[in-house]
Write a protein that holds these residues in place. Structure first.
Motif, PDB file in Angstrom:
ATOM      1  N   PHE A 119      -1.004  19.323   1.914  1.00  0.00           N
ATOM      2  CA  PHE A 119      -1.530  18.023   2.349  1.00  0.00           C
ATOM      3  C   PHE A 119      -3.023  18.196   2.624  1.00  0.00           C
ATOM      4  N   ASP A 120      -3.844  17.809   1.657  1.00  0.00           N
ATOM      5  CA  ASP A 120      -5.277  18.062   1.789  1.00  0.00           C
ATOM      6  C   ASP A 120      -6.020  16.952   2.517  1.00  0.00           C
ATOM      7  N   THR A 121      -5.417  15.788   2.695  1.00  0.00           N
ATOM      8  CA  THR A 121      -6.027  14.708   3.472  1.00  0.00           C
ATOM      9  C   THR A 121      -5.001  14.149   4.446  1.00  0.00           C
ATOM     10  N   VAL A 122      -5.456  13.885   5.677  1.00  0.00           N
ATOM     11  CA  VAL A 122      -4.598  13.374   6.739  1.00  0.00           C
ATOM     12  C   VAL A 122      -5.370  12.310   7.505  1.00  0.00           C
ATOM     13  N   ASP A 123      -4.708  11.200   7.786  1.00  0.00           N
ATOM     14  CA  ASP A 123      -5.374  10.184   8.604  1.00  0.00           C
ATOM     15  C   ASP A 123      -5.619  10.697  10.010  1.00  0.00           C
ATOM     16  N   GLN A 124      -4.586  11.259  10.646  1.00  0.00           N
ATOM     17  CA  GLN A 124      -4.731  11.798  12.006  1.00  0.00           C
ATOM     18  C   GLN A 124      -4.080  13.170  12.061  1.00  0.00           C
ATOM     19  N   LEU A 125      -4.877  14.179  12.412  1.00  0.00           N
ATOM     20  CA  LEU A 125      -4.418  15.552  12.527  1.00  0.00           C
ATOM     21  C   LEU A 125      -4.409  15.941  13.999  1.00  0.00           C
ATOM     22  N   GLU A 126      -3.219  16.289  14.528  1.00  0.00           N
ATOM     23  CA  GLU A 126      -3.073  16.679  15.926  1.00  0.00           C
ATOM     24  C   GLU A 126      -2.702  18.153  16.004  1.00  0.00           C
ATOM     25  N   LEU A 127      -3.492  18.912  16.759  1.00  0.00           N
ATOM     26  CA  LEU A 127      -3.257  20.342  16.955  1.00  0.00           C
ATOM     27  C   LEU A 127      -3.021  20.580  18.438  1.00  0.00           C
ATOM     28  N   ASP A 128      -1.752  20.777  18.795  1.00  0.00           N
ATOM     29  CA  ASP A 128      -1.360  21.061  20.171  1.00  0.00           C
ATOM     30  C   ASP A 128      -0.845  22.498  20.186  1.00  0.00           C
ATOM     31  N   LEU A 129      -1.786  23.445  20.292  1.00  0.00           N
ATOM     32  CA  LEU A 129      -1.477  24.848  20.026  1.00  0.00           C
ATOM     33  C   LEU A 129      -1.584  25.699  21.282  1.00  0.00           C
ATOM     34  N   ALA A 130      -0.817  26.778  21.284  1.00  0.00           N
ATOM     35  CA  ALA A 130      -0.886  27.793  22.337  1.00  0.00           C
ATOM     36  C   ALA A 130      -1.520  29.043  21.737  1.00  0.00           C
ATOM     37  N   VAL A 131      -2.630  29.489  22.310  1.00  0.00           N
ATOM     38  CA  VAL A 131      -3.388  30.612  21.763  1.00  0.00           C
ATOM     39  C   VAL A 131      -3.677  31.603  22.887  1.00  0.00           C
ATOM     40  N   SER A 132      -3.526  32.881  22.596  1.00  0.00           N
ATOM     41  CA  SER A 132      -3.857  33.935  23.548  1.00  0.00           C
ATOM     42  C   SER A 132      -4.939  34.836  22.959  1.00  0.00           C
ATOM     43  N   SER A 133      -5.431  35.723  23.771  1.00  0.00           N
ATOM     44  CA  SER A 133      -6.454  36.656  23.308  1.00  0.00           C
ATOM     45  C   SER A 133      -5.815  37.759  22.472  1.00  0.00           C
ATOM     46  N   ARG A 140       0.838  -1.186   0.000  1.00  0.00           N
ATOM     47  CA  ARG A 140       0.000   0.000   0.000  1.00  0.00           C
ATOM     48  C   ARG A 140       0.881   1.246   0.000  1.00  0.00           C
ATOM     49  N   ARG A 141       0.581   2.184  -0.860  1.00  0.00           N
ATOM     50  CA  ARG A 141       1.345   3.421  -0.967  1.00  0.00           C
ATOM     51  C   ARG A 141       0.414   4.613  -0.784  1.00  0.00           C
ATOM     52  N   LEU A 142       0.986   5.737  -0.532  1.00  0.00           N
ATOM     53  CA  LEU A 142       0.211   6.941  -0.280  1.00  0.00           C
ATOM     54  C   LEU A 142       0.183   7.843  -1.498  1.00  0.00           C
ATOM     55  N   PRO A 143      -0.934   8.521  -1.722  1.00  0.00           N
ATOM     56  CA  PRO A 143      -0.957   9.520  -2.790  1.00  0.00           C
ATOM     57  C   PRO A 143      -0.080  10.703  -2.418  1.00  0.00           C
ATOM     58  N   ALA A 144       0.207  11.538  -3.394  1.00  0.00           N
ATOM     59  CA  ALA A 144       1.187  12.594  -3.199  1.00  0.00           C
ATOM     60  C   ALA A 144       0.756  13.614  -2.157  1.00  0.00           C
ATOM     61  N   ARG A 145      -0.524  13.886  -2.017  1.00  0.00           N
ATOM     62  CA  ARG A 145      -0.998  14.935  -1.124  1.00  0.00           C
ATOM     63  C   ARG A 145      -1.678  14.359   0.111  1.00  0.00           C
ATOM     64  N   HIS A 146      -1.146  13.269   0.612  1.00  0.00           N
ATOM     65  CA  HIS A 146      -1.746  12.617   1.766  1.00  0.00           C
ATOM     66  C   HIS A 146      -0.682  12.349   2.817  1.00  0.00           C
ATOM     67  N   LEU A 147      -1.061  12.500   4.093  1.00  0.00           N
ATOM     68  CA  LEU A 147      -0.200  12.156   5.212  1.00  0.00           C
ATOM     69  C   LEU A 147      -0.934  11.183   6.126  1.00  0.00           C
ATOM     70  N   ARG A 148      -0.171  10.289   6.707  1.00  0.00           N
ATOM     71  CA  ARG A 148      -0.763   9.419   7.719  1.00  0.00           C
ATOM     72  C   ARG A 148      -0.997  10.194   9.017  1.00  0.00           C
ATOM     73  N   TRP A 149      -0.037  11.080   9.341  1.00  0.00           N
ATOM     74  CA  TRP A 149      -0.086  11.775  10.633  1.00  0.00           C
ATOM     75  C   TRP A 149       0.556  13.139  10.486  1.00  0.00           C
ATOM     76  N   LEU A 150      -0.142  14.163  10.966  1.00  0.00           N
ATOM     77  CA  LEU A 150       0.372  15.519  10.943  1.00  0.00           C
ATOM     78  C   LEU A 150       0.103  16.160  12.291  1.00  0.00           C
ATOM     79  N   ALA A 151       1.167  16.676  12.937  1.00  0.00           N
ATOM     80  CA  ALA A 151       1.039  17.330  14.236  1.00  0.00           C
ATOM     81  C   ALA A 151       1.653  18.715  14.162  1.00  0.00           C
ATOM     82  N   VAL A 152       0.920  19.710  14.638  1.00  0.00           N
ATOM     83  CA  VAL A 152       1.404  21.089  14.729  1.00  0.00           C
ATOM     84  C   VAL A 152       1.343  21.485  16.192  1.00  0.00           C
ATOM     85  N   LYS A 153       2.497  21.908  16.752  1.00  0.00           N
ATOM     86  CA  LYS A 153       2.592  22.120  18.192  1.00  0.00           C
ATOM     87  C   LYS A 153       3.109  23.517  18.503  1.00  0.00           C
ATOM     88  N   GLY A 154       2.784  23.959  19.724  1.00  0.00           N
ATOM     89  CA  GLY A 154       3.272  25.242  20.202  1.00  0.00           C
ATOM     90  C   GLY A 154       2.636  26.407  19.472  1.00  0.00           C
TER      91      GLY A 154
END
Length: 488
Positions: free
Chosen positions: A312-326, A285-299
């Motif tokens: 990357f328009d499709t992701v199996d698992q998207l993790e958003l570990d973000l720091a946000v202020s007002s 099994r191979r992945l298409p060019a614009r696909h990720l199994r896992w994408l994490a954006v942190k901080g």
């Protein structure tokens, strides 16, 4: 007369023992084959313990020195000098030409480990290791006399894992040669030169599949880091003293970025696009060019979201570990996360001011398309919204910021809530989520924080009462015996 009789009797008994030894096989530990002895010694888990078995038999005195793997772990039982001497002595007495694994882990060493000693261990690994190399040193602040540590060229190593939080001034990477067998490199708590890092990844690791850079800092500030690799499939990039990452990794499947303001991704040529899967052979099994199994954006890296979402328009698992202020940062967060990739699993963990948490969470839940599972990590703070009143321009006062009518998760099956302690501010968040029809129609799993011993039944019932009739399937789990168990 008695002395002669005793002597004759002793000789007769000795001869009888020799005859029995010839007639029946012996099962003494000295007669075990080397491969069996290796299995026994490997179960001991560390080289010093294996060396101490030399007292059992003369055959065991040198067997441990030919073990396929050496493990040295300091869990506080040995003093600093004794442990360092056991590592030095074990490596000096090792007699086999190749070693499948060398593991040195130190957690409770009282004083600094001399750089020369660590360098000697790495030189031994460069010569003998034809498998896994793992070196974990205890964290210590850098001192005025901090020295450089050089990593020699380990031609036979397949994996290299270094955790060097020991205050070294710099980790020097080899300037020439190739890590011909290396597939995984993990470096943690180290200072590295930017050009050294680029050279090793781009030119000296032709078969590298995984690269993990965690709590790494560049020796000098660099405008950008360029990583080119046709083999790299997984990248965890947590590097300080740079703000931009340039990726030319056409085979990338899993990506995690942190502390970045900009990301550039090289576009793939149409000829490099691969089919989604091979129907004749599911193992290929191979992945298409614009696909990720896992994408994490942190901080505070939400600024890189638009570029990643375009590429990357499709992701199996998207993790958003973000720091946000007002304020302005919250507005920047809204613009950056205006579009999310289509994902099967969405994981959200936010570090925010209290008044920004609920609006940020609901805003993210309005974006996913085709999401089957949502995982939310609740904030641990005990601060409640009543403790600090809203100020002018607060995110709570934005029109529609707490409206759940726009959340349309038609494919949603499971909602997992983690770190639940039963405090009022967490119950309030759960009530807000349950007011969303698409969420309340799903199976909801609430994992109680491991720091909480018990949770009142009244709290659980309060949450169930908030669910829409006929109500979702709400399950509470508690961590027991190393796994999640239903909470009774």
């Amino acid at each position: 007369m008695n002395a002669g009789t005793d002597s004759y009797t002793a000789m007769e008994q000795d001869g009888s023992r020799r005859r029995r030894r010839r007639l029946w096989p012996t099962y003494r530990i000295s007669d075990l084959p080397d491969d069996v002895l290796h299995r026994i010694l490997l179960r001991l888990g560390c080289a010093p313990a294996a060396a101490r078995t030399s007292v059992l038999s003369w055959r065991w005195r040198r067997v441990w020195a030919r073990l396929p793997g050496l493990v040295f772990r300091d869990y506080g039982q040995l003093r600093n000098r004794a442990f360092l001497s056991s590592v030095d002595g074990g490596l000096a007495r090792y007699s086999s030409p190749t070693l499948r694994g060398l593991y040195i882990s130190m957690f409770h060493v009282a004083s600094r480990v001399p750089t020369a000693r660590v360098a000697g261990w790495l030189r031994f690994a460069a010569v003998h290791v034809a498998g896994d190399l793992c070196l974990c040193l205890p964290w210590r602040p850098a001192g005025g006399d901090a020295e450089e540590l050089g990593l020699p060229l380990c031609v036979g190593a397949r994996t290299i894992q270094l955790s060097l939080g020991h205050g070294f001034r710099q980790l020097r990477l080899p300037r020439s040669g190739a890590f011909a067998s290396l597939t995984l490199m993990a470096i943690r708590d180290a200072r590295i030169d930017a050009r050294d890092l680029e050279r090793v990844v781009c030119w000296q690791c032709p078969f590298l599949l995984e690269l993990h850079l965690v709590a790494v800092s560049l020796v000098a500030v660099s405008d950008e880091i360029i990583l080119r690799s046709t083999s790299l499939r997984r990248l965890n990039f947590d590097v300080g003293n740079t703000s931009r990452l340039v990726l030319d990794t056409p085979s990338i499947e899993e990506l995690s970025v942190s502390k970045l303001a900009k990301v550039s991704v090289a576009a793939l040529n149409p000829a490099e696009t691969v089919p989604l899967r091979d129907a004749d052979d599911p193992r290929r099994r191979r992945l298409p060019a614009r696909h990720l199994r896992w994408l994490a954006v942190k901080g505070r890296s939400h600024q890189v979201m638009p570029v990643l979402m375009r590429h990357f328009d499709t992701v199996d698992q998207l993790e958003l570990d973000l720091a946000v202020s007002s304020g302005e940062e919250y507005k920047s967060f809204l613009r950056a996360t205006n579009k999310l990739a289509k994902c099967d699993v969405l994981v959200v963990k936010l570090t925010t001011e209290w008044h920004a948490y609920e609006p940020s969470l609901l805003y993210l839940l309005r974006k996913p398309v085709g999401t089957r599972k949502v995982v939310v990590h609740l904030p641990w703070t005990t601060e409640c919204s009543d403790c600090s009143p809203c100020l002018p321009g607060c995110t709570c006062g934005r029109k529609g910021s707490l409206n759940t009518d726009y959340i349309k998760l038609e494919s949603l099956e499971v909602v997992e809530i983690n770190d639940f302690t039963g405090e009022d501010h967490q119950v309030k968040i759960l009530k807000l989520l349950l007011s969303c029809k698409s969420i309340s129609a799903s199976r909801i799993v609430v994992n109680i924080s491991r720091l909480v011993r018990s949770l009142g039944e009244a709290t659980c019932q309060r949450i169930r009462d908030e669910a829409h009739h006929p109500g979702p399937d709400i399950r509470f789990n508690v961590w027991l015996n190393g796994r999640w168990e239903p909470y009774a």
